[in-house]
Scaffold this motif. Sequence first.
Motif, PDB file in Angstrom:
ATOM      1  N   GLU A  74       0.812  -1.211   0.000  1.00  0.00           N
ATOM      2  CA  GLU A  74       0.000   0.000   0.000  1.00  0.00           C
ATOM      3  C   GLU A  74       0.851   1.269   0.000  1.00  0.00           C
ATOM      4  OE1 GLU A  74      -2.576  -0.251   3.319  1.00  0.00           O
ATOM      5  OE2 GLU A  74      -3.770  -1.920   2.516  1.00  0.00           O
ATOM      6  N   ARG A  75       2.119   1.143   0.321  1.00  0.00           N
ATOM      7  CA  ARG A  75       2.970   2.325   0.392  1.00  0.00           C
ATOM      8  C   ARG A  75       3.364   2.848  -0.985  1.00  0.00           C
ATOM      9  NH1 ARG A  75       8.998   0.661   2.296  1.00  0.00           N
ATOM     10  NH2 ARG A  75       9.423   2.596   1.187  1.00  0.00           N
ATOM     11  N   THR A  76       3.163   2.055  -2.033  1.00  0.00           N
ATOM     12  CA  THR A  76       3.528   2.485  -3.379  1.00  0.00           C
ATOM     13  C   THR A  76       2.340   3.172  -4.040  1.00  0.00           C
ATOM     14  OG1 THR A  76       2.928   0.302  -4.229  1.00  0.00           O
ATOM     15  CG2 THR A  76       5.230   0.666  -3.680  1.00  0.00           C
ATOM     16  N   THR A  77       2.617   4.234  -4.751  1.00  0.00           N
ATOM     17  CA  THR A  77       1.584   4.966  -5.479  1.00  0.00           C
ATOM     18  C   THR A  77       1.303   4.297  -6.826  1.00  0.00           C
ATOM     19  OG1 THR A  77       3.219   6.413  -6.520  1.00  0.00           O
ATOM     20  CG2 THR A  77       2.337   7.092  -4.364  1.00  0.00           C
ATOM     21  N   ILE A  78       0.251   4.768  -7.494  1.00  0.00           N
ATOM     22  CA  ILE A  78      -0.085   4.233  -8.809  1.00  0.00           C
ATOM     23  C   ILE A  78       1.050   4.485  -9.792  1.00  0.00           C
ATOM     24  CG2 ILE A  78      -1.686   4.382 -10.748  1.00  0.00           C
ATOM     25  CD1 ILE A  78      -2.883   3.051  -8.312  1.00  0.00           C
ATOM     26  N   TYR A  79       1.661   5.643  -9.709  1.00  0.00           N
ATOM     27  CA  TYR A  79       2.785   5.969 -10.586  1.00  0.00           C
ATOM     28  C   TYR A  79       3.934   4.991 -10.377  1.00  0.00           C
ATOM     29  CZ  TYR A  79       6.991   8.366 -12.146  1.00  0.00           C
ATOM     30  OH  TYR A  79       8.195   8.660 -12.734  1.00  0.00           O
ATOM     31  N   GLU A  80       4.250   4.679  -9.118  1.00  0.00           N
ATOM     32  CA  GLU A  80       5.342   3.747  -8.827  1.00  0.00           C
ATOM     33  C   GLU A  80       4.998   2.334  -9.281  1.00  0.00           C
ATOM     34  OE1 GLU A  80       7.408   5.727  -4.855  1.00  0.00           O
ATOM     35  OE2 GLU A  80       5.635   4.444  -4.630  1.00  0.00           O
ATOM     36  N   LYS A  81       3.724   1.949  -9.147  1.00  0.00           N
ATOM     37  CA  LYS A  81       3.317   0.616  -9.600  1.00  0.00           C
ATOM     38  C   LYS A  81       3.480   0.483 -11.117  1.00  0.00           C
ATOM     39  CE  LYS A  81      -0.104  -0.074  -5.897  1.00  0.00           C
ATOM     40  NZ  LYS A  81       0.560  -1.156  -5.192  1.00  0.00           N
ATOM     41  N   ILE A  82       3.066   1.518 -11.851  1.00  0.00           N
ATOM     42  CA  ILE A  82       3.213   1.487 -13.309  1.00  0.00           C
ATOM     43  C   ILE A  82       4.688   1.472 -13.693  1.00  0.00           C
ATOM     44  CG2 ILE A  82       2.771   2.764 -15.432  1.00  0.00           C
ATOM     45  CD1 ILE A  82       0.202   3.772 -14.198  1.00  0.00           C
ATOM     46  N   LYS A  83       5.494   2.231 -12.964  1.00  0.00           N
ATOM     47  CA  LYS A  83       6.930   2.283 -13.245  1.00  0.00           C
ATOM     48  C   LYS A  83       7.607   0.943 -12.997  1.00  0.00           C
ATOM     49  CE  LYS A  83      10.962   5.189 -12.249  1.00  0.00           C
ATOM     50  NZ  LYS A  83      11.478   6.296 -11.400  1.00  0.00           N
ATOM     51  N   LEU A  84       7.073   0.167 -12.051  1.00  0.00           N
ATOM     52  CA  LEU A  84       7.658  -1.127 -11.721  1.00  0.00           C
ATOM     53  C   LEU A  84       7.189  -2.250 -12.643  1.00  0.00           C
ATOM     54  CD1 LEU A  84       7.534  -1.088  -7.820  1.00  0.00           C
ATOM     55  CD2 LEU A  84       9.583  -1.218  -9.234  1.00  0.00           C
ATOM     56  N   LEU A  85       6.187  -1.978 -13.479  1.00  0.00           N
ATOM     57  CA  LEU A  85       5.674  -3.035 -14.351  1.00  0.00           C
ATOM     58  C   LEU A  85       6.753  -3.554 -15.298  1.00  0.00           C
ATOM     59  CD1 LEU A  85       2.084  -1.863 -15.337  1.00  0.00           C
ATOM     60  CD2 LEU A  85       2.733  -3.770 -13.871  1.00  0.00           C
ATOM     61  N   GLY A  86       7.596  -2.650 -15.789  1.00  0.00           N
ATOM     62  CA  GLY A  86       8.651  -3.063 -16.716  1.00  0.00           C
ATOM     63  C   GLY A  86       9.648  -4.025 -16.083  1.00  0.00           C
TER      64      GLY A  86
END
Length: 332
Positions: A74-86
Amino acid sequence: MAKLNISWSNVNSERDIIKALMWNRWILRILGIWPLVYSNTTTIEKILATILFALCWSALSFLLIPLIIFTLSERTTIYEKIKLLGPLSYVIIATLKYFFLVIHRKNIRQCINMLSTDWRAVHQQNYRKIMNKNVTKSHMLSKFCIMFMYCGGLSFHTVMPFLTHTTIDEQNVTVKPIPYPGFDIIFDLHFTPAYVFVFCAQWFSGIVLFNVTTAVCCLAAMFVAHACGQIEIVMARVENLVKNVQNSRMKEHMAIIVKHHMQSLSKIGFASYKIEWYHLPGKTALDLTLINSISQHPIKITAGKIINLSFSSFCSVLKTSIAYLNMLRTLV
């Protein structure tokens, strides 16, 4: 296969087999898979392979588990989640590749055995030259893949983390860069020994990722190049069939061509169509229609029987990747 009295045999067949398997042997040894796909290995090689196999799985797990935890936290934002997809998708796909290499070890071993059999069965010097020419092509593709993966991968794991902007956490402490984020959930990266351990472990895990991708590409290059060599040999045999119309052993030559064609499992029809087949005896010329019929339904290489591996499918994947990058740029 029908036997012919031949005056030349490939006395260098074992050396040719070792040369053809060279790059795949070294890469699969690093991954600990080589004894699983090649039976002629020593006990020491099997022991080392077991150790390397355990280290490779540990390295992949070391990357995969913290990345999944960090992405789902829960500590990660939507932006960070998208950035980690790669990075996350790359690690997952590499792990699946490694898993399927192990699962399909019997199929790989069977292909290597067929490759070895073809090298031992070659009975003309010009056929050996055709096969060596295609081995050289496969080595060039393997070298390009290794250079591409290691240059790009080592740059990402060694140089890129230090080129990014430094960040400061909530305690006003500078966060040290690492290739894959999210490990601060488990390790205290402000503690220098812990940071050095995580950085080196990620670097070693990256080497495993490069080798997995490289192994798949090198295996594909080797088998495709070998298949191309067998196709060229069959085409040469079909062309030589017309030149030996008066040969008393024509039926045996024809049997060899049909057998070799079935082993190669591909489009020879064009070669059999363009030759001067009308100079052949009626029944022999009629046998060529079997080759043409089989060639109308070629075997296709697929990815998990889901998508055909062709130039058009490659372009589709490339367009999708570019669209994904454009979406990330818009969000950034």
